[in-house]
Design an enzyme around this catalytic site. Structure first.
Site, PDB file in Angstrom:
ATOM      1  CD  GLN A 103      -2.894   0.704  -0.007  1.00  0.00           C
ATOM      2  OE1 GLN A 103      -3.270  -0.426  -0.273  1.00  0.00           O
ATOM      3  NE2 GLN A 103      -3.191   1.730  -0.766  1.00  0.00           N
TER       4      GLN A 103
ATOM      5  CG  HIS B  62      -0.198   2.547  -4.480  1.00  0.00           C
ATOM      6  ND1 HIS B  62      -0.322   2.422  -5.829  1.00  0.00           N
ATOM      7  CD2 HIS B  62      -0.748   1.415  -3.960  1.00  0.00           C
ATOM      8  CE1 HIS B  62      -0.936   1.272  -6.120  1.00  0.00           C
ATOM      9  NE2 HIS B  62      -1.195   0.639  -5.002  1.00  0.00           N
TER      10      HIS B  62
ATOM     11  CD  GLU C 209      -8.513   2.520  -2.125  1.00  0.00           C
ATOM     12  OE1 GLU C 209      -7.554   2.987  -1.466  1.00  0.00           O
ATOM     13  OE2 GLU C 209      -8.534   2.488  -3.364  1.00  0.00           O
ATOM     14  CG  HIS C 210      -7.507  -1.676  -0.577  1.00  0.00           C
ATOM     15  ND1 HIS C 210      -6.899  -0.460  -0.816  1.00  0.00           N
ATOM     16  CD2 HIS C 210      -7.855  -2.170  -1.793  1.00  0.00           C
ATOM     17  CE1 HIS C 210      -6.872  -0.238  -2.115  1.00  0.00           C
ATOM     18  NE2 HIS C 210      -7.451  -1.255  -2.740  1.00  0.00           N
TER      19      HIS C 210
ATOM     20  CG  ASP D 291      -4.245  -3.880  -5.624  1.00  0.00           C
ATOM     21  OD1 ASP D 291      -5.348  -3.504  -5.181  1.00  0.00           O
ATOM     22  OD2 ASP D 291      -3.168  -3.694  -5.015  1.00  0.00           O
TER      23      ASP D 291
ATOM     24  CG  HIS E  75     -49.130  18.822  -9.848  1.00  0.00           C
ATOM     25  ND1 HIS E  75     -48.639  20.034 -10.268  1.00  0.00           N
ATOM     26  CD2 HIS E  75     -48.056  17.992  -9.799  1.00  0.00           C
ATOM     27  CE1 HIS E  75     -47.328  19.945 -10.466  1.00  0.00           C
ATOM     28  NE2 HIS E  75     -46.947  18.720 -10.180  1.00  0.00           N
TER      29      HIS E  75
END
Lengths: 425, 425
Positions: free
Chosen positions: A255, A258, A323-324, A357, A416
């Protein structure tokens, strides 16, 4: 390397603070100017920005058949096989998300339901340079194609006349991308959103990008659909004594490599495991090509939290909405029911995030920065619209008329009410 | 009253121009200032803005049990019955949208699927004043409650110390809204997005509002979820010789009475029908309470398009992607397959839009301004997140390892490759 927290400390840490992801005003202003220009002047402005930001205006913005064909000769068979296998897995997972139009009610007098219809034109943005990821092409294009999108276009920048990474072109062929344009950054987003003479507009734009691309997507949102505005990537790992420190560390590093702003959080039921993971992080980082990035991310945005039991781990983890989420415990499947908010979950000691991934099937386009509390990863649903439909017979309308007219009058919308009245008198 | 177009003219008309819905910069700047203030200073700033914009600071921001109870005495039973019946229909339709978590793959070595989980906290914005619509409470709250949202809050302004419209409070009780706050406008959106001492933050904000509310929702989008940024309301009617001009006109007027910028478009297979509809419009408008609004909308944003056949009608109609689509033809169900892009479809001569606005079941929160090309009306899905999950056995990981490592190396993410390598050696 990981900053140590206990339960209480973590609760008041910056990991649980709601911070605005909003881009600063300076970026927004400069991005808006580019978008407005391209919306007003089309290709003329577009080409100007391509020259300004990427150095050279490509001869043809649309990648030709020949260029796409030539790319196949430049990619080794091992990579082609891996891409094909990954595409098969991703297709197989996403295919099962497809749904049919539904009928909610159907009797003599009333017929009601939802039509499922694909979006017609989608644009996928694919960054260039070092962050040029063929896996992104697979993950963004496959659900669109499966949903039935008629035209899937892709845009990726060409820097200083350098050719496009051939692996991207091969990936695009494998998944059936229709058109590929040599344009990147804010220009690409503006062209997709409003169209130019060369690049037709699309209905929805998906795909990752830097802060400028993110700002551009935020600005065109509403005029076209977008997938999300993604923040830095993040992983949370819930681990007990059964976890292997070497695997845990490897996943935190995957992770962290990145981006220096990537987040990696370990919720551990064992103090000893935390120590061993920290040792492993040092050893493994020292021999990593992207050592500097990973070390910075772990030092600045890495955390270890010692929890008293598994429920406390999930309480904090759900508050993060990572996220993960990796669950490296003895009985991972038994924890699945405790997950409230997460982008994607990886269960057990042999399911590293890297597997997801690239390869296994679930999408890697996932909500970051706690947005998993209200949004989902990319799926076939993102390329489908649901249109409700309704039919009432004259008798059914008569039955409903009194109530409807009463409500319309309450809202002082007499027109209406009369639209009903005219039909039943 | 309707501006007449033929096929070609309509194709190049402003109805098919992609115009930006973006709020102007001045509005954005003033709205941003309010949001930032409330995010920084909480209640102190919030109360200041309430005083400034609504005249009086309410004693309690949270509507009390007593206030909610008292409202029931102020609403007539006919309205209560109508609300209850509408709520039942809307529940029944939306209940059938609920889905279970899914398993995509489950064998000895691989277990993969999607968890369906509700959003935890939702905020519904309900405008005050003349545009105070109890039907909005039903349409926004029911899908949230059905999805399993734990806390559904509502915010609505109190102007100059006036009480909240009791019908809104009764509607909120009927559908099970948990908390109601006396705050409106940008302040309400900011408080929902970032929380104050009195008003807890939510994960997603839904509901209509004026240009300032829309700008505020656009600005907090990403930090919280939002439903959509809605433009003016619109209807398109496809009609053939079988259509009743009086019904067609009544429905165009029902749309037009909302707002001078409302759009009403008639695609007609009969020139004679267009003439009769125009006559009806004149007659019906002349006796309408909101005559001025409706007439302006029809004159400025009304259109009749004479088409040569039904396919041409749907070609143009799909290009508009109208929020509401009425099909007043002899065989309306046979046309359903021709609908590609629309928010909601009303079939036949006895299914006026007004029926769906209030009562029949499908949601009235719908994509406007052509956004039906990429988005859907509100549904239970808007309050559900899908979290993918994945389990691989050691053997399954070994089988996948070579491909995954190959792809990781292609992307120069060595740490990703090593996370696999460590587990299989």
């Amino acid at each position: 390397m990981l900053t140590a927290y206990n339960y209480q400390e973590f609760l008041s840490s910056s990991f649980l603070k709601k911070e605005s992801n909003k881009t600063n005003r300076d970026i927004m202003d400069s991005v808006k100017k580019i978008i407005d220009d391209i919306q007003d002047k089309g290709d003329r402005a577009l080409l100007g920005y391509i020259e300004k930001f990427d150095g050279v205006i490509p001869e043809n913005l649309l990648v030709s058949r020949e260029e796409r064909k030539a790319a196949w000769k430049l990619v080794d068979t091992k990579t082609i096989t891996a891409l094909r296998n990954a595409a098969e897995n991703i297709k197989s997972f996403h295919q099962k998300q497809l749904q049919n139009s539904r009928i909610m009610q159907q009797d003599e007098n009333i017929y009601a339901g939802q039509l499922y219809r694909p979006i017609e034109r989608v644009g996928i943005y694919v960054p260039g340079g070092t962050a040029s990821y063929p896996s992104s092409v697979l993950m963004n294009a496959i659900p669109a194609v499966l949903a039935g999108v008629e035209n899937v276009s892709m845009a990726t920048p060409v820097r200083n006349g350098q050719p496009i990474n051939p692996v991207l072109l091969v990936a695009a062929d494998i998944v059936g991308v229709h058109n590929i344009y040599k344009v990147g950054g804010v220009q690409a987003i503006a062209a997709f959103a409003y169209g130019t003479e060369t690049i037709p507009s699309v209905d929805k734009i998906v795909g990752p990008g830097n802060a400028y691309v993110a700002a551009a997507k935020a600005l065109v949102y509403g005029d076209v659909g977008i997938d999300m505005i993604a923040g830095p990537s993040e992983v949370a790992i819930v681990a007990d004594e059964s976890a292997n420190a070497s695997y845990v560390a490897a996943d935190l590093i995957a992770q962290a490599e990145h981006d220096p702003s990537a987040r990696a959080i370990l919720f551990s039921l064992s103090a000893e495991l935390i120590d061993r993971v920290n040792d492993e992080l040092k050893n493994q980082c020292s021999v990593l090509p992207r050592e500097e990035i990973a070390t910075e991310a772990l030092n600045v945005n890495g955390a270890s939290v010692l929890v008293s039991d598994i429920d406390q781990a999930f309480e904090l983890c759900n508050a993060v909405a990572p996220e993960h989420l990796e669950i490296q415990t003895e009985r991972p499947l038994e924890c699945l029911g405790k997950v409230k908010h997460a982008g994607s979950v990886f269960l057990g000691h042999y399911t590293p995030e890297a597997l997801g991934d690239y390869y296994a099937g679930p999408n890697h386009v996932l909500p970051t920065s706690g947005t998993a509390k209200f949004s989902s990863g990319l799926s076939v649903d993102d390329f489908i619209k649901k249109t409700t439909f309704l039919y009432y017979s004259e008798a059914a309308l008569k039955d409903a008329s009194e109530d409807v007219m009463q409500l319309a009058k309450q809202e002082q919308l007499e027109g209406h009410s009369r639209a009903i009245e005219k039909r039943i008198k």
